[in-house]
Scaffold this motif. Structure first.
Motif, mmCIF file in Angstrom:
data_model
loop_
_atom_site.group_PDB
_atom_site.id
_atom_site.type_symbol
_atom_site.label_atom_id
_atom_site.label_comp_id
_atom_site.label_asym_id
_atom_site.label_seq_id
_atom_site.Cartn_x
_atom_site.Cartn_y
_atom_site.Cartn_z
ATOM 1 N N PRO A 179 0.831 -1.211 0.000
ATOM 2 C CA PRO A 179 0.000 0.000 0.000
ATOM 3 C C PRO A 179 0.860 1.253 0.000
ATOM 4 O O PRO A 179 2.026 1.239 0.425
ATOM 5 C CB PRO A 179 -0.780 -0.122 1.315
ATOM 6 N N ALA A 180 0.295 2.370 -0.482
ATOM 7 C CA ALA A 180 1.004 3.655 -0.440
ATOM 8 C C ALA A 180 1.353 3.989 1.008
ATOM 9 O O ALA A 180 0.569 3.679 1.919
ATOM 10 C CB ALA A 180 0.135 4.738 -1.054
ATOM 11 N N PRO A 181 2.537 4.557 1.231
ATOM 12 C CA PRO A 181 3.518 5.103 0.281
ATOM 13 C C PRO A 181 4.624 4.117 -0.102
ATOM 14 O O PRO A 181 5.786 4.526 -0.251
ATOM 15 C CB PRO A 181 4.088 6.280 1.057
ATOM 16 N N ALA A 182 4.311 2.845 -0.246
ATOM 17 C CA ALA A 182 5.317 1.846 -0.618
ATOM 18 C C ALA A 182 5.939 2.193 -1.963
ATOM 19 O O ALA A 182 5.331 2.853 -2.812
ATOM 20 C CB ALA A 182 4.684 0.468 -0.679
ATOM 21 N N THR A 183 7.165 1.733 -2.180
ATOM 22 C CA THR A 183 7.892 1.921 -3.425
ATOM 23 C C THR A 183 8.505 0.587 -3.825
ATOM 24 O O THR A 183 8.526 -0.364 -3.019
ATOM 25 C CB THR A 183 9.022 2.953 -3.257
ATOM 26 N N PRO A 184 9.022 0.469 -5.052
ATOM 27 C CA PRO A 184 9.689 -0.781 -5.420
ATOM 28 C C PRO A 184 10.826 -1.145 -4.471
ATOM 29 O O PRO A 184 11.097 -2.323 -4.247
ATOM 30 C CB PRO A 184 10.212 -0.475 -6.829
ATOM 31 N N ALA A 185 11.474 -0.144 -3.898
ATOM 32 C CA ALA A 185 12.587 -0.420 -2.979
ATOM 33 C C ALA A 185 12.102 -0.941 -1.639
ATOM 34 O O ALA A 185 12.757 -1.797 -1.025
ATOM 35 C CB ALA A 185 13.412 0.848 -2.774
ATOM 36 N N THR A 186 10.957 -0.436 -1.178
ATOM 37 C CA THR A 186 10.460 -0.844 0.139
ATOM 38 C C THR A 186 9.500 -2.020 0.069
ATOM 39 O O THR A 186 9.165 -2.603 1.102
ATOM 40 C CB THR A 186 9.747 0.331 0.836
ATOM 41 N N CYS A 187 9.055 -2.369 -1.142
ATOM 42 C CA CYS A 187 8.126 -3.497 -1.293
ATOM 43 C C CYS A 187 8.624 -4.390 -2.431
ATOM 44 O O CYS A 187 8.081 -4.379 -3.540
ATOM 45 C CB CYS A 187 6.711 -2.994 -1.566
ATOM 46 N N PRO A 188 9.666 -5.177 -2.182
ATOM 47 C CA PRO A 188 10.257 -6.026 -3.216
ATOM 48 C C PRO A 188 9.445 -7.300 -3.425
ATOM 49 O O PRO A 188 8.481 -7.563 -2.689
ATOM 50 C CB PRO A 188 11.637 -6.355 -2.631
ATOM 51 N N PRO A 189 9.810 -8.119 -4.405
ATOM 52 C CA PRO A 189 9.130 -9.399 -4.613
ATOM 53 C C PRO A 189 9.242 -10.284 -3.368
ATOM 54 O O PRO A 189 10.189 -10.178 -2.584
ATOM 55 C CB PRO A 189 9.881 -10.019 -5.795
ATOM 56 N N THR A 190 8.270 -11.158 -3.200
ATOM 57 C CA THR A 190 8.260 -12.115 -2.096
ATOM 58 C C THR A 190 8.353 -13.525 -2.663
ATOM 59 O O THR A 190 8.305 -13.730 -3.880
ATOM 60 C CB THR A 190 6.969 -11.994 -1.277
ATOM 61 N N ASP A 191 8.455 -14.501 -1.805
ATOM 62 C CA ASP A 191 8.482 -15.894 -2.260
ATOM 63 C C ASP A 191 7.207 -16.232 -3.028
ATOM 64 O O ASP A 191 7.246 -16.984 -4.009
ATOM 65 C CB ASP A 191 8.637 -16.841 -1.075
ATOM 66 N N TYR A 192 6.087 -15.657 -2.605
ATOM 67 C CA TYR A 192 4.822 -15.963 -3.274
ATOM 68 C C TYR A 192 4.751 -15.317 -4.652
ATOM 69 O O TYR A 192 4.341 -15.959 -5.632
ATOM 70 C CB TYR A 192 3.635 -15.511 -2.419
ATOM 71 N N SER A 193 5.149 -14.047 -4.761
ATOM 72 C CA SER A 193 5.118 -13.415 -6.086
ATOM 73 C C SER A 193 6.127 -14.086 -7.009
ATOM 74 O O SER A 193 5.887 -14.217 -8.216
ATOM 75 C CB SER A 193 5.388 -11.914 -5.984
#
Length: 229
Positions: A179-193
């Motif tokens: 969710p905002a204010p997330a960014t690609p740096a703070t919300c990277p891929p996970t094992d599930y994605s």
């Protein structure tokens, strides 16, 4: 009675011709061994396709945030009222709302004039039916596909009736939903994605999966969407 000047008439006819040229014909083909009820918003409503059947609809130039998905296990009465096991959109045949997750999505935005169309396959809302989208006109455009049987390999904790849920849908936590204010740096891929991305490299696997998952083609291109490619 007054009449329009011939120059104005010519301009209007030219404008209509440009709009018509930029409109996209989108073909649907069901190659699944089961019936699929394709749905599309804002254009396309809903139809039934038995195995091997096809249909078409036309999306006007400038269509924004279009979505196409397949529904399964549907029953509708003569008035188009009913329900679907997956992808249901409020209990109606002709959808005006998005499908209930988990659902595989083809997403598109159509340009006009000299602009570019944008299209993708998204698993951000999970997976129910394998899908592909392929340009049938235009050059230098890419066909993209999510043909894997993700349901058969879905992690047990993501399994739901008729499909494979996304981690965001299942757990509803910031780690998975970005969710905002997330960014690609703070919300990277996970094992599930990463699980979804491994099986369907062309598809969006989470909110910031833009670089490898968004595709473009010239305005006026026609497309074919295939279920179970």
């Amino acid at each position: 009675m007054t009449t329009m000047p011939s120059l104005l008439i010519s301009f209007i006819l030219l404008l209509l011709a440009v709009v018509s040229t930029d409109a996209a014909t989108i073909y649907h083909l069901n190659k699944c061994p089961y019936t699929v009820w394709p749905a599309a918003i804002p254009e396309g409503g809903g139809i039934r396709l038995d195995p091997g059947q096809s249909a078409i609809f036309h999306a006007p130039a400038g269509t924004k945030a279009g979505r196409i998905w397949g529904r399964t296990g549907c029953n509708f009465d003569a008035n188009g009222q009913g329900s679907c096991s997956t992808g249901d959109c409020g209990g109606v045949l002709a959808c005006t709302l998005s499908g209930k997750p988990p659902v595989t999505l083809v997403e598109y935005t159509l340009a006009s004039g000299s602009g570019s169309d944008f299209y993708d396959i998204s698993l951000v809302d999970g997976f129910n039916v394998p899908m592909s989208i392929a340009p049938v006109t235009g050059s230098g455009c890419h066909a993209i596909s999510c043909a894997a049987d993700i349901n058969a390999q879905c992690p047990p904790e993501l399994k739901v009736e008729g499909g494979c849920a996304s981690a965001c849908l299942k757990f509803n936590t910031p780690q998975y939903c970005c969710p905002a204010p997330a960014t690609p740096a703070t919300c990277p891929p996970t094992d599930y994605s990463s699980f979804f991305k491994r099986l369907c490299p062309d598809a969006y696997s989470y909110a910031y999966d833009d670089r490898s998952s968004t595709f473009t083609c010239a305005a006026g291109t026609d497309y074919q969407v295939t279920f179970c490619p």
